[in-house]
Design a protein around this motif. Structure first.
Motif, PDB file in Angstrom:
ATOM      1  N   LYS A  23     -10.471 -11.996   3.985  1.00  0.00           N
ATOM      2  CA  LYS A  23     -10.398 -10.561   4.203  1.00  0.00           C
ATOM      3  C   LYS A  23      -9.230  -9.955   3.432  1.00  0.00           C
ATOM      4  N   VAL A  24      -8.093 -10.622   3.473  1.00  0.00           N
ATOM      5  CA  VAL A  24      -6.908 -10.122   2.772  1.00  0.00           C
ATOM      6  C   VAL A  24      -7.160 -10.074   1.275  1.00  0.00           C
ATOM      7  N   ARG A  25      -7.755 -11.140   0.725  1.00  0.00           N
ATOM      8  CA  ARG A  25      -8.025 -11.166  -0.716  1.00  0.00           C
ATOM      9  C   ARG A  25      -9.018 -10.088  -1.125  1.00  0.00           C
ATOM     10  N   THR A  26     -10.029  -9.860  -0.290  1.00  0.00           N
ATOM     11  CA  THR A  26     -11.075  -8.905  -0.644  1.00  0.00           C
ATOM     12  C   THR A  26     -10.614  -7.460  -0.512  1.00  0.00           C
ATOM     13  N   LEU A  27      -9.897  -7.158   0.584  1.00  0.00           N
ATOM     14  CA  LEU A  27      -9.509  -5.776   0.857  1.00  0.00           C
ATOM     15  C   LEU A  27      -8.147  -5.392   0.299  1.00  0.00           C
ATOM     16  N   GLY A  28      -7.324  -6.384  -0.043  1.00  0.00           N
ATOM     17  CA  GLY A  28      -5.970  -6.116  -0.507  1.00  0.00           C
ATOM     18  C   GLY A  28      -5.854  -5.075  -1.606  1.00  0.00           C
ATOM     19  N   PRO A  29      -6.645  -5.206  -2.692  1.00  0.00           N
ATOM     20  CA  PRO A  29      -6.501  -4.263  -3.803  1.00  0.00           C
ATOM     21  C   PRO A  29      -6.806  -2.808  -3.441  1.00  0.00           C
ATOM     22  N   SER A  30      -7.567  -2.574  -2.377  1.00  0.00           N
ATOM     23  CA  SER A  30      -7.914  -1.202  -1.996  1.00  0.00           C
ATOM     24  C   SER A  30      -6.922  -0.618  -0.985  1.00  0.00           C
ATOM     25  N   MET A  31      -5.935  -1.422  -0.571  1.00  0.00           N
ATOM     26  CA  MET A  31      -4.948  -0.950   0.405  1.00  0.00           C
ATOM     27  C   MET A  31      -3.837  -0.168  -0.283  1.00  0.00           C
ATOM     28  N   THR A  32      -3.101   0.604   0.504  1.00  0.00           N
ATOM     29  CA  THR A  32      -1.891   1.229  -0.014  1.00  0.00           C
ATOM     30  C   THR A  32      -0.861   0.131  -0.257  1.00  0.00           C
ATOM     31  N   ARG A  33       0.177   0.438  -1.026  1.00  0.00           N
ATOM     32  CA  ARG A  33       1.170  -0.588  -1.367  1.00  0.00           C
ATOM     33  C   ARG A  33       1.873  -1.107  -0.113  1.00  0.00           C
ATOM     34  N   SER A  34       2.172  -0.237   0.838  1.00  0.00           N
ATOM     35  CA  SER A  34       2.848  -0.688   2.048  1.00  0.00           C
ATOM     36  C   SER A  34       1.938  -1.599   2.878  1.00  0.00           C
ATOM     37  N   MET A  35       0.654  -1.274   2.937  1.00  0.00           N
ATOM     38  CA  MET A  35      -0.286  -2.124   3.674  1.00  0.00           C
ATOM     39  C   MET A  35      -0.478  -3.456   2.955  1.00  0.00           C
ATOM     40  N   GLN A  36      -0.434  -3.432   1.630  1.00  0.00           N
ATOM     41  CA  GLN A  36      -0.527  -4.679   0.871  1.00  0.00           C
ATOM     42  C   GLN A  36       0.623  -5.616   1.216  1.00  0.00           C
ATOM     43  N   ARG A  37       1.823  -5.059   1.406  1.00  0.00           N
ATOM     44  CA  ARG A  37       2.971  -5.909   1.752  1.00  0.00           C
ATOM     45  C   ARG A  37       2.740  -6.606   3.093  1.00  0.00           C
ATOM     46  N   VAL A  38       2.160  -5.887   4.029  1.00  0.00           N
ATOM     47  CA  VAL A  38       1.865  -6.488   5.332  1.00  0.00           C
ATOM     48  C   VAL A  38       0.795  -7.572   5.163  1.00  0.00           C
ATOM     49  N   ALA A  39      -0.272  -7.259   4.431  1.00  0.00           N
ATOM     50  CA  ALA A  39      -1.364  -8.215   4.246  1.00  0.00           C
ATOM     51  C   ALA A  39      -0.893  -9.470   3.527  1.00  0.00           C
ATOM     52  N   GLU A  40      -0.068  -9.292   2.504  1.00  0.00           N
ATOM     53  CA  GLU A  40       0.444 -10.443   1.753  1.00  0.00           C
ATOM     54  C   GLU A  40       1.347 -11.309   2.625  1.00  0.00           C
ATOM     55  N   ALA A  41       2.093 -10.672   3.494  1.00  0.00           N
ATOM     56  CA  ALA A  41       2.993 -11.425   4.381  1.00  0.00           C
ATOM     57  C   ALA A  41       2.198 -12.283   5.353  1.00  0.00           C
ATOM     58  N   VAL A  42       1.179 -11.716   5.987  1.00  0.00           N
ATOM     59  CA  VAL A  42       0.430 -12.486   6.987  1.00  0.00           C
ATOM     60  C   VAL A  42      -0.402 -13.582   6.329  1.00  0.00           C
ATOM     61  N   ALA A  43      -0.882 -13.332   5.099  1.00  0.00           N
ATOM     62  CA  ALA A  43      -1.659 -14.363   4.411  1.00  0.00           C
ATOM     63  C   ALA A  43      -0.754 -15.477   3.887  1.00  0.00           C
ATOM     64  N   GLY A  44       0.470 -15.114   3.469  1.00  0.00           N
ATOM     65  CA  GLY A  44       1.380 -16.099   2.895  1.00  0.00           C
ATOM     66  C   GLY A  44       2.080 -16.966   3.932  1.00  0.00           C
ATOM     67  N   ASP A  45       2.330 -16.411   5.115  1.00  0.00           N
ATOM     68  CA  ASP A  45       3.038 -17.161   6.158  1.00  0.00           C
ATOM     69  C   ASP A  45       2.448 -16.827   7.521  1.00  0.00           C
ATOM     70  N   PRO A  46       1.237 -17.307   7.804  1.00  0.00           N
ATOM     71  CA  PRO A  46       0.604 -16.966   9.081  1.00  0.00           C
ATOM     72  C   PRO A  46       1.396 -17.443  10.290  1.00  0.00           C
TER      73      PRO A  46
END
Length: 306
Positions: A23-46
């Protein structure tokens, strides 16, 4: 696709832990930059993020609590509490070896064996993400339109044009009239001729390739059924697409540009379309396919001299 996967990607139920990274990989590019930071954090260190409160994750990512909650909801969870539970489950799966961690990008000095392993993993992940995220209702509708089409036009440029050629070649071999265009002028002049019984397909990973979108727009306005194969379902191409087939947004790196990674997911969607159409038109498709095999076999057989 299983009912579980349908629920995961249509919003009927929160994504299972194993599907969170997809989900993070698919939706990440369409998120705002601040939401991307949250998504990248949870995917990188669950595991680490699962231990944080909503305030803690907001501080870690330099965002707000509202952004964290919005990100959780966009990923398919009712609230942050549900996201934390999924993160804990994903962390447990990774520790047990049942869910692989995200691999690192290919480095210039990587041994060739590591390059093979990393590419193979990324290809497998791209295919799995695309299969999991593909809307089978949209796919079925596109298959139905192609099966009864008088004519099929396919638009794409660059690497996407190669995928378009592959689809056109497949459809031609089962007796359908299909053409692939990578010249935008030729694509538009042909799109003008399309009508209600015709189908136009635009293949664009970014969802914003003007040379693919413009002929799709013309086809749409002339009454043709339109299909978009894209990694950005919210992109401009969606304005003129009756049916949208979403491909996985694979990670891009210096040594593996988007054109390489996106082509893998596009080819999977193309194969799904082709097999679906062949099933729907089996009585005519099977003889046509046999005839093409026979013709190629004769061409490849050396002629004996007299």
């Amino acid at each position: 696709m299983s009912n579980q996967l349908k629920e995961i990607f249509t919003g009927d139920a929160p994504p299972a832990p194993a599907a969170l990274a997809a989900k993070v990989r698919t939706l990440g590019p369409s998120m705002t930059r601040s939401m991307q930071r949250v998504a990248e954090a949870v995917a990188g260190d669950p595991a680490g993020c699962a231990a944080l409160t909503v305030t803690g994750l907001a501080e870690l990512t330099g965002t707000s609590e509202a952004t964290v909650v919005r990100t959780a909801r966009l990923l398919g969870y009712p609230g942050y509490r549900d996201l934390r539970l999924a993160l804990a489950g994903l962390a447990a799966q990774q520790q047990s070896g049942r869910a692989p961690a995200v691999t690192a990008d290919i480095a210039v000095d990587d041994p060739i064996a590591d390059v093979v392993a990393k590419l193979a993993y990324d290809e497998q992940q791209t295919l799995a993400d695309t299969a999991a995220g593909l809307d089978t209702h949209q796919l079925g509708a596109a298959v139905g339109a192609l099966s009864g089409a008088r004519r099929i036009d396919i638009y794409g440029v660059g690497a996407s044009s190669l995928v378009g050629q592959d689809l056109a070649q497949k459809l031609l071999r089962i007796g359908l009239i299909a053409h692939s265009f990578n010249d935008p002028h030729l694509a538009v002049t042909n799109a003008v001729q399309l009508r209600a019984k015709d189908v136009a397909i635009a293949i664009t990973h970014s969802g914003s390739t003007v040379d693919a979108i413009e002929p799709l727009r013309v086809a749409f306005e002339h009454g043709a059924t339109t299909v978009a194969i894209t990694g950005r379902p919210s992109g401009p191409v969606s304005q003129y697409a009756d049916h949208i087939l979403t491909t996985s947004t694979a990670r891009e790196s210096e040594l593996r540009p988007a054109a390489m990674s996106s082509r893998t997911s596009q080819l999977l969607v193309v194969d799904c379309l082709f097999v679906g159409v062949a099933q729907r038109t089996y009585e005519t498709a099977a003889p046509a396919l046999s005839a093409s095999y026979e013709a190629l076999a004769h061409r490849h057989t050396p002629r004996t001299s007299r």
